[in-house]
Design a protein around this motif. Structure first.
Motif, PDB file in Angstrom:
ATOM      1  N   ALA A   1       0.817  -1.259  -0.036  1.00 49.98           N
ATOM      2  CA  ALA A   1       0.067  -0.122  -0.039  1.00 49.98           C
ATOM      3  C   ALA A   1       0.851   1.256  -0.068  1.00 49.98           C
ATOM      4  CB  ALA A   1      -1.047   0.200   1.232  1.00 49.98           C
ATOM      5  N   SER A   2       2.173   1.103   0.275  1.00 49.61           N
ATOM      6  CA  SER A   2       3.087   2.471   0.236  1.00 49.61           C
ATOM      7  C   SER A   2       2.965   2.947  -0.980  1.00 49.61           C
ATOM      8  CB  SER A   2       4.492   1.837   0.778  1.00 49.61           C
ATOM      9  OG  SER A   2       4.466   1.473   1.782  1.00 49.61           O
ATOM     10  N   GLY A   3       2.827   4.281  -0.893  1.00 47.24           N
ATOM     11  CA  GLY A   3       2.910   5.255  -2.131  1.00 47.24           C
ATOM     12  C   GLY A   3       1.923   6.239  -1.946  1.00 47.24           C
ATOM     13  N   THR A   4       1.543   6.859  -3.026  1.00 47.49           N
ATOM     14  CA  THR A   4       0.859   8.222  -3.046  1.00 47.49           C
ATOM     15  C   THR A   4      -0.496   7.663  -3.893  1.00 47.49           C
ATOM     16  OG1 THR A   4       2.665   9.820  -3.014  1.00 47.49           O
ATOM     17  CG2 THR A   4       0.386  10.431  -3.453  1.00 47.49           C
ATOM     18  N   TRP A   5      -1.606   7.860  -3.224  1.00 42.80           N
ATOM     19  CA  TRP A   5      -2.977   7.502  -4.012  1.00 42.80           C
ATOM     20  C   TRP A   5      -3.884   8.644  -4.055  1.00 42.80           C
ATOM     21  CZ3 TRP A   5      -3.583   2.388  -5.167  1.00 42.80           C
ATOM     22  CH2 TRP A   5      -2.433   1.511  -4.465  1.00 42.80           C
TER      23      TRP A   5
ATOM     24  N   MET B   1      -3.843   1.395  12.193  1.00 45.20           N
ATOM     25  CA  MET B   1      -4.282   0.526  10.763  1.00 45.20           C
ATOM     26  C   MET B   1      -3.117  -0.522  10.759  1.00 45.20           C
ATOM     27  SD  MET B   1      -6.157   0.624   8.469  1.00 45.20           S
ATOM     28  CE  MET B   1      -7.200   2.299   8.502  1.00 45.20           C
ATOM     29  N   GLN B   2      -3.746  -1.452  11.201  1.00 42.87           N
ATOM     30  CA  GLN B   2      -2.811  -2.743  11.329  1.00 42.87           C
ATOM     31  C   GLN B   2      -3.011  -3.849  10.362  1.00 42.87           C
ATOM     32  OE1 GLN B   2      -0.030  -3.128  13.722  1.00 42.87           O
ATOM     33  NE2 GLN B   2      -0.493  -0.897  13.779  1.00 42.87           N
ATOM     34  N   PRO B   3      -1.966  -4.686   9.850  1.00 41.15           N
ATOM     35  CA  PRO B   3      -2.375  -5.706   8.866  1.00 41.15           C
ATOM     36  C   PRO B   3      -3.263  -6.565   9.432  1.00 41.15           C
ATOM     37  CG  PRO B   3      -0.109  -5.794   9.812  1.00 41.15           C
ATOM     38  CD  PRO B   3      -0.658  -4.773  10.209  1.00 41.15           C
ATOM     39  N   THR B   4      -4.325  -7.200   8.454  1.00 45.45           N
ATOM     40  CA  THR B   4      -5.252  -8.569   9.043  1.00 45.45           C
ATOM     41  C   THR B   4      -5.159  -9.470   8.165  1.00 45.45           C
ATOM     42  OG1 THR B   4      -7.107  -7.324   7.945  1.00 45.45           O
ATOM     43  CG2 THR B   4      -6.700  -6.832   9.963  1.00 45.45           C
TER      44      THR B   4
ATOM     45  N   CYS C   1       0.503   4.253   7.810  1.00 42.28           N
ATOM     46  CA  CYS C   1       0.028   5.600   8.103  1.00 42.28           C
ATOM     47  C   CYS C   1      -0.431   6.362   6.674  1.00 42.28           C
ATOM     48  CB  CYS C   1       1.152   6.388   8.711  1.00 42.28           C
ATOM     49  SG  CYS C   1       1.706   5.771  10.460  1.00 42.28           S
ATOM     50  N   GLY C   2      -1.122   7.156   6.788  1.00 41.67           N
ATOM     51  CA  GLY C   2      -1.686   7.866   6.003  1.00 41.67           C
ATOM     52  C   GLY C   2      -1.722   9.187   6.231  1.00 41.67           C
ATOM     53  N   VAL C   3      -1.145  10.242   5.352  1.00 40.50           N
ATOM     54  CA  VAL C   3      -1.234  11.809   5.513  1.00 40.50           C
ATOM     55  C   VAL C   3      -1.909  12.477   4.013  1.00 40.50           C
ATOM     56  CG1 VAL C   3       0.101  11.831   7.446  1.00 40.50           C
ATOM     57  CG2 VAL C   3       0.948  12.040   4.946  1.00 40.50           C
TER      58      VAL C   3
ATOM     59  N   ILE D   1       0.627   6.957   1.640  1.00 42.35           N
ATOM     60  CA  ILE D   1       0.655   5.968   2.626  1.00 42.35           C
ATOM     61  C   ILE D   1       2.309   5.239   2.832  1.00 42.35           C
ATOM     62  CG2 ILE D   1      -0.318   3.785   2.950  1.00 42.35           C
ATOM     63  CD1 ILE D   1      -2.789   4.338   1.457  1.00 42.35           C
ATOM     64  N   SER D   2       2.478   5.132   4.130  1.00 44.32           N
ATOM     65  CA  SER D   2       3.934   4.504   4.425  1.00 44.32           C
ATOM     66  C   SER D   2       3.736   3.620   5.528  1.00 44.32           C
ATOM     67  CB  SER D   2       4.715   5.720   4.672  1.00 44.32           C
ATOM     68  OG  SER D   2       4.354   6.468   5.863  1.00 44.32           O
ATOM     69  N   LYS D   3       4.787   2.776   5.667  1.00 39.99           N
ATOM     70  CA  LYS D   3       4.734   1.708   6.740  1.00 39.99           C
ATOM     71  C   LYS D   3       5.047   2.554   8.116  1.00 39.99           C
ATOM     72  CE  LYS D   3       5.912  -2.006   3.607  1.00 39.99           C
ATOM     73  NZ  LYS D   3       6.807  -2.725   3.088  1.00 39.99           N
ATOM     74  N   CYS D   4       4.491   2.188   9.110  1.00 45.19           N
ATOM     75  CA  CYS D   4       4.811   2.778  10.561  1.00 45.19           C
ATOM     76  C   CYS D   4       4.040   1.812  11.529  1.00 45.19           C
ATOM     77  CB  CYS D   4       4.110   4.256  10.549  1.00 45.19           C
ATOM     78  SG  CYS D   4       2.434   4.503  10.645  1.00 45.19           S
TER      79      CYS D   4
END
Length: 146
Positions: free
Chosen positions: A28-32, A93-96, A51-53, A43-46
């Motif tokens: 999911a990392s990247g810009t959307w 926001m955690q992986p499921t 996380c998403g800003v 979206i980046s890993k954290c």
């Protein structure tokens, strides 16, 4: 013997290529770009999750004041003054599963936080869903950058 080795090499290369493409499509990392095209979210890993800003807005300025857009719908007066650019949207926001995360999403349109899930549905598409009680909805975002 060489033909078998060559066939095995091609098969192995194909499998590795498919695996690499699958791994890339579930990141999911990247810009959307939101479905409405009015915002871009980085979206980046954290913290073991994502996380998403907000990093871009189609309308970055408040039309009434000419000032940069703020989180004006937030019921907390101190938070209502924070800029929209840089506003965090996801929390916890955690992986499921390999391509899905669950947690909370902030909706700047109404200043509320909702239960949410995010699913990478392809290399260039992300499904963002949120629920209020039993009522759920969502939209599909498009990748615009890595």
């Amino acid at each position: 013997m060489f033909a078998r080795f060559a066939a095995l090499t091609v098969l192995l290369g194909t499998l590795l290529g498919v695996t690499a493409a699958h791994a890339q499509s579930t990141d999911a990392s990247g810009t959307w770009l939101t479905q409405a095209g009015d915002a871009r979210v980085k979206i980046s890993k954290c913290g073991g999750g994502i996380c998403g800003v907000i990093v871009w807005l189609r309308e970055p300025y408040d039309t009434a004041t000419g000032q940069p857009a703020t989180d004006s719908k937030n019921p907390n007066p101190a938070l209502a003054r924070r800029p929209m650019i840089g506003l965090p949207l996801f929390s916890s926001m955690q992986p499921t599963s390999p391509n899905k995360w669950s947690g909370q999403i902030y909706n700047a349109d109404d200043g509320s936080t909702y239960a949410s899930s995010i699913t990478v549905t392809g290399a260039e598409s992300l499904r963002v869903e949120g629920c209020v009680g039993a009522l759920c909805g969502g939209e599909t975002w498009s990748r615009v950058g890595r």
